[in-house]
Design an enzyme around this catalytic site. Structure first.
Site, mmCIF file in Angstrom:
data_model
loop_
_atom_site.group_PDB
_atom_site.id
_atom_site.type_symbol
_atom_site.label_atom_id
_atom_site.label_comp_id
_atom_site.label_asym_id
_atom_site.label_seq_id
_atom_site.Cartn_x
_atom_site.Cartn_y
_atom_site.Cartn_z
ATOM 1 N N SER A 1 0.835 -1.206 0.000
ATOM 2 C CA SER A 1 0.000 0.000 0.000
ATOM 3 C C SER A 1 0.861 1.245 0.000
ATOM 4 O O SER A 1 1.978 1.257 0.545
ATOM 5 C CB SER A 1 -0.864 -0.021 1.265
ATOM 6 O OG SER A 1 -1.461 1.228 1.488
ATOM 7 N N TYR B 1 -1.949 -1.276 11.205
ATOM 8 C CA TYR B 1 -2.243 -1.832 9.872
ATOM 9 C C TYR B 1 -1.154 -1.418 8.876
ATOM 10 O O TYR B 1 -0.577 -2.241 8.173
ATOM 11 C CB TYR B 1 -3.623 -1.364 9.375
ATOM 12 C CG TYR B 1 -3.754 -1.427 7.877
ATOM 13 C CD1 TYR B 1 -3.979 -2.638 7.233
ATOM 14 C CD2 TYR B 1 -3.578 -0.283 7.087
ATOM 15 C CE1 TYR B 1 -4.037 -2.699 5.849
ATOM 16 C CE2 TYR B 1 -3.633 -0.338 5.715
ATOM 17 C CZ TYR B 1 -3.867 -1.549 5.093
ATOM 18 O OH TYR B 1 -3.908 -1.599 3.730
ATOM 19 N N LYS C 1 2.050 -3.581 6.613
ATOM 20 C CA LYS C 1 2.410 -3.566 5.186
ATOM 21 C C LYS C 1 3.918 -3.334 5.032
ATOM 22 O O LYS C 1 4.582 -3.968 4.207
ATOM 23 C CB LYS C 1 1.620 -2.476 4.447
ATOM 24 C CG LYS C 1 0.138 -2.768 4.339
ATOM 25 C CD LYS C 1 -0.139 -3.981 3.452
ATOM 26 C CE LYS C 1 -1.574 -4.404 3.446
ATOM 27 N NZ LYS C 1 -1.823 -5.729 2.843
HETATM 28 C C1 UD1 Z 1 -7.044 4.214 3.831
HETATM 29 C C2 UD1 Z 1 -5.811 3.763 4.563
HETATM 30 C C3 UD1 Z 1 -4.907 3.018 3.629
HETATM 31 C C4 UD1 Z 1 -5.646 1.848 3.042
HETATM 32 C C5 UD1 Z 1 -6.869 2.377 2.309
HETATM 33 C C6 UD1 Z 1 -7.690 1.231 1.802
HETATM 34 C C7 UD1 Z 1 -5.385 5.498 6.257
HETATM 35 C C8 UD1 Z 1 -4.440 6.529 6.729
HETATM 36 N N1 UD1 Z 1 -5.087 4.897 5.109
HETATM 37 O O1 UD1 Z 1 -6.650 5.191 2.870
HETATM 38 O O2 UD1 Z 1 -3.781 2.555 4.321
HETATM 39 O O3 UD1 Z 1 -4.801 1.159 2.160
HETATM 40 O O4 UD1 Z 1 -7.681 3.121 3.209
HETATM 41 O O5 UD1 Z 1 -8.517 1.644 0.772
HETATM 42 O O6 UD1 Z 1 -6.384 5.237 6.861
HETATM 43 N N2 UD1 Z 1 -13.133 10.606 3.411
HETATM 44 C C9 UD1 Z 1 -14.168 11.476 3.680
HETATM 45 N N3 UD1 Z 1 -15.329 10.949 4.167
HETATM 46 C C10 UD1 Z 1 -15.496 9.617 4.403
HETATM 47 C C11 UD1 Z 1 -14.432 8.737 4.126
HETATM 48 C C12 UD1 Z 1 -13.256 9.272 3.630
HETATM 49 O O7 UD1 Z 1 -14.059 12.692 3.485
HETATM 50 O O8 UD1 Z 1 -16.574 9.220 4.867
HETATM 51 C C13 UD1 Z 1 -11.873 11.143 2.846
HETATM 52 C C14 UD1 Z 1 -10.678 10.882 3.748
HETATM 53 O O9 UD1 Z 1 -10.529 11.925 4.676
HETATM 54 C C15 UD1 Z 1 -9.551 10.838 2.724
HETATM 55 C C16 UD1 Z 1 -10.215 10.294 1.452
HETATM 56 O O10 UD1 Z 1 -11.609 10.480 1.638
HETATM 57 O O11 UD1 Z 1 -9.092 12.124 2.465
HETATM 58 C C17 UD1 Z 1 -9.949 8.825 1.224
HETATM 59 O O12 UD1 Z 1 -10.262 8.119 2.422
HETATM 60 P P1 UD1 Z 1 -10.290 6.512 2.474
HETATM 61 O O13 UD1 Z 1 -11.146 5.986 1.391
HETATM 62 O O14 UD1 Z 1 -10.639 6.127 3.879
HETATM 63 O O15 UD1 Z 1 -8.809 6.077 2.118
HETATM 64 P P2 UD1 Z 1 -7.420 6.542 2.777
HETATM 65 O O16 UD1 Z 1 -7.617 7.108 4.121
HETATM 66 O O17 UD1 Z 1 -6.713 7.369 1.764
#
Ligand code: UD1
Length: 342
Positions: free
Chosen positions: A128, A153, A157
């Site tokens: 990842s 987690y 990785k």
């Molecule tokens: C997360 C994990 C990453 C993992 C991946 C799996 C962390 C730091 N990283 O990535 O290690 O491999 O998931 O797919 O947790 N967001 C919103 N609203 C929501 C959900 C998300 O605004 O309800 C935003 C988050 O703040 C972020 C972006 O969407 O900026 C992506 O979030 P997410 O899909 O959870 O992935 P990551 O956090 O990038």
């Protein structure tokens, strides 16, 4: 004629199931190991509906070394392994670190032990972009140093990458490729397989499609005060089918001996960063759904921006992401509708 049999651990999961489809469609036979802790057995039938071929399936957790041995004694014709099976909820890993270290590290170590014992040379590992933390320079290349992980987690990785680096160096007949995924989204165009998180989704796109489907009332956007073009975080959202194809290419590379070192690692993303708000707008224009969302405070542990430099994967693997963001988001919505019977 079959190109050989590939073991896909975690093959009923989100990325695993899409990879099984692409492997079968490129002429490989597949046997899946999955403990069904975060997926369901119906996925095997749905894979068969897509490809016309039912993958073999064995249900157990890879922490059980005796069961791993029994498996490799039964399946003597495995050419390579793709290892997805792992616990992956970032928040839960902070609450239950031992569960994550035990499952994710032991599973890989047991597999590598069996590679040595049963002479299975090749493994592709599901890593990842979390191993980079917040990089100082973007886009991030494979040369960018790894950083201390934000969560247990994420640390699993990184440690798994170390296990592969050290094992491939010590045991000369083992080759590994680690694929560092950016943010996988979307679903197969058939809408028969897709991402199906249990409980409230943590990841952005499942939360969006569940909100669009009326299962969640409102999407929260975590922060609009980041140093980005619209204040929301930037990610490199990669279509899951494109991502699955990268695994087939990595397997072909290992099986044909084209790898340049015993251990290689590649970024797998689109090379473009999109903000969370841009993704929401693309979703609305791709689907015509008016999404209910509001801006809330930042989420703990989120990094501001990351996206991939994919030059190495493009040039060495000959792989490139092909799907557009809109078609990817439409596929996620089609999957959600199909799954919910909407
Ligand atoms: C997360 C994990 C990453 C993992 C991946 C799996 C962390 C730091 N990283 O990535 O290690 O491999 O998931 O797919 O947790 N967001 C919103 N609203 C929501 C959900 C998300 O605004 O309800 C935003 C988050 O703040 C972020 C972006 O969407 O900026 C992506 O979030 P997410 O899909 O959870 O992935 P990551 O956090 O990038």
């Amino acid at each position: 004629m079959s190109k050989g049999k590939i073991l896909v651990t975690g093959g009923t999961g989100y990325i695993g199931s899409h990879t099984v489809v692409e492997l079968q469609q490129s002429g490989f036979d597949v046997v899946i190991i999955d403990d069904l802790s975060n997926s369901s057995i119906e996925v095997v039938d749905n894979i068969e509906k897509i490809t016309g071929i039912k993958p073999e399936f064995e249900e157990f957790n890879l922490q059980d070394y005796a069961k791993c041995e029994t498996f490799f004694e039964k399946y003597t014709d495995i050419k390579a392994i793709i290892h997805f099976a792992a616990s992956k909820a970032v928040g839960e890993s902070v609450q239950e670190p031992l569960k994550y270290y035990r499952n994710n590290l032991t599973s890989l170590m047991n597999l590598v032990e069996c590679q040595r014992k049963y002479g299975v040379q090749n493994i592709v590992f599901s890593s990842s972009c979390t191993v980079y933390g917040q990089p100082e320079i973007l886009p991030v290349t494979e040369e960018t140093p790894r950083k201390e992980a934000e969560s247990p987690y994420g640390n699993t990785k990184s440690v798994c990458e170390d296990i592969l680096r050290d094992s491939t160096s010590a045991y000369k007949n083992i080759n590994a490729i680690a694929l560092r995924y950016f943010n996988p989204i979307g679903a197969h165009e058939s809408a028969l397989i897709g991402e199906n998180p249990s409980g409230v989704p943590n990841n952005l796109v499942p939360f969006i499609t569940q909100t669009a489907a009326g299962i969640r009332e409102q999407l929260s956007v975590f922060g609009d005060d980041y140093d980005t073009r619209d204040g929301s975080c930037i990610r490199d959202f990669i279509n899951v089918v494109d991502l699955a194809k990268a695994h087939v290419v990595a397997i072909d590379r290992l099986l044909s001996g084209k790898n340049k070192a015993n251990y290689e690692y590649f970024n797998i993303g689109t090379g473009d960063g999109a903000t969370v708000l841009e993704l929401i707008n693309s979703f609305m224009s791709a689907t015509g759904v008016d999404l209910n969302y509001k801006i809330v405070g930042r989420r703990d542990g989120d990094i501001e921006k990351i996206y991939a430099d994919t030059t190495l994967a493009n040039e060495e693997l000959g792989w490139k992401a092909e799907k557009t963001m809109e078609e990817t988001l439409a596929s996620a919505w089609n999957w959600e509708k199909h799954y919910r019977g909407l």
